[in-house]
Design an enzyme around this catalytic site. Structure first.
Site, PDB file in Angstrom:
ATOM      1  N   HIS A 112      -7.550  42.646  65.400  1.00  0.00           N
ATOM      2  CA  HIS A 112      -8.365  43.691  66.010  1.00  0.00           C
ATOM      3  C   HIS A 112      -8.679  44.763  64.955  1.00  0.00           C
ATOM      4  O   HIS A 112      -8.015  44.849  63.922  1.00  0.00           O
ATOM      5  CB  HIS A 112      -7.596  44.409  67.128  1.00  0.00           C
ATOM      6  N   TYR A 113      -9.662  45.617  65.256  1.00  0.00           N
ATOM      7  CA  TYR A 113      -9.721  46.918  64.576  1.00  0.00           C
ATOM      8  C   TYR A 113      -9.574  48.006  65.626  1.00  0.00           C
ATOM      9  O   TYR A 113      -9.820  47.794  66.810  1.00  0.00           O
ATOM     10  CB  TYR A 113     -10.961  47.097  63.717  1.00  0.00           C
ATOM     11  N   THR A 114      -9.168  49.186  65.159  1.00  0.00           N
ATOM     12  CA  THR A 114      -8.767  50.235  66.096  1.00  0.00           C
ATOM     13  C   THR A 114      -9.884  51.193  66.487  1.00  0.00           C
ATOM     14  O   THR A 114      -9.804  51.825  67.536  1.00  0.00           O
ATOM     15  CB  THR A 114      -7.634  51.084  65.489  1.00  0.00           C
ATOM     16  N   GLU A 172      -3.337  45.169  65.037  1.00  0.00           N
ATOM     17  CA  GLU A 172      -4.387  46.182  65.031  1.00  0.00           C
ATOM     18  C   GLU A 172      -4.549  46.705  63.601  1.00  0.00           C
ATOM     19  O   GLU A 172      -3.597  47.216  63.000  1.00  0.00           O
ATOM     20  CB  GLU A 172      -4.034  47.338  65.962  1.00  0.00           C
ATOM     21  N   ASP A 177     -14.396  43.300  67.715  1.00  0.00           N
ATOM     22  CA  ASP A 177     -13.499  43.457  66.579  1.00  0.00           C
ATOM     23  C   ASP A 177     -12.855  42.119  66.188  1.00  0.00           C
ATOM     24  O   ASP A 177     -12.682  41.258  67.044  1.00  0.00           O
ATOM     25  CB  ASP A 177     -12.419  44.511  66.881  1.00  0.00           C
TER      26      ASP A 177
END
Length: 236
Positions: A33-35, A97, A145
């Site tokens: 994921h990205y945050t 993340e 993401d």
């Protein structure tokens, strides 16, 4: 919290948002994921019981790794997602993340830390390369993401994840063939064809735009031929 040093912040950042893996399954996937938020905002959100979200790890841009949930526990990172006929992705996966705004390149230190972390995780669990996926893969249309800026090709060259062989080859631009190949590879979330195309491209052809092309079909068929999955429906 923002003034804490990295070791102090790491010690403070353990998330209460987790539970047992349903059916006592072991993780056989990794979801990246990205945050969107910065480091402090991300850690605060992932560790706040009010929001009921978490991940097993967070990676900061300078390469720091924050363990948030024990790997044998079910973190709450994937939400409504599907892969290879499985609906409860949280029970089957380890979530990572990566602190990034979704528009910027991922730092060298961050990618180095990710490779090291994946080495460690995969030393503990049996996780095949083709089951290292993005949130956009398991929730197409709902999530984007880790995005087009994430270097999936570079990660695969460093031993984690897969990439289509023969990139640049063409096939007939046939939607039926493309969608069947996606299902055979693992994309089983319900979404419109154009949404699935966008999700596939974000991972495997981030430079591509426009309508379905023969290169999209060739890449999808190549992956399906090499990594066809046995789907075991799980609606938990």
């Amino acid at each position: 919290m923002g003034s804490a040093t990295l070791p102090q912040r790491c010690a403070l950042s353990r998330s209460p948002n987790h539970g047992p893996r349903k059916g006592d399954v072991q993780p056989d996937m990794i979801v990246l994921h990205y945050t969107v938020m910065d480091l402090d905002g991300s850690l605060d959100r992932l560790c706040d019981p009010e929001f009921e979200v978490s991940a097993h790890y967070a990676l900061c841009p300078t390469g720091g790794v924050f363990p948030l949930v024990d790997e044998d526990r079910r973190a709450w990172h994937a939400g409504l997602s599907h892969w290879a006929g499985v609906a409860d992705i949280n029970s089957r996966s380890i979530g990572i993340e990566i602190v990034n705004d979704g528009e910027s390149p991922f730092s060298v230190q961050q990618m180095d830390a990710l490779v090291d972390l994946l080495d460690q995780i995969r030393g503990r669990w049996d996780i095949p390369d083709h089951r290292i996926v993005g949130h956009s893969d398991v929730a197409p249309g709902r999530k984007v993401d880790p995005g087009r800026r994430f270097d999936w090709l570079g990660l695969s060259r460093r031993g984690h994840g897969v990439w289509p062989d023969g990139v640049g080859q063409d096939a007939d631009a046939c939607w039926h063939t493309f969608l069947q190949a996606l299902r055979d590879y693992g994309y089983t979330a319900q979404a419109e064809p154009e949404v699935l195309l966008e999700a596939f491209r974000m991972h495997f052809r981030p430079w591509a735009h426009g309508t379905l092309s023969g290169a999209d079909v060739a890449a999808a068929v190549n992956l399906a031929d090499r990594f066809a999955v046995d789907r075991t429906p799980d609606t938990q």
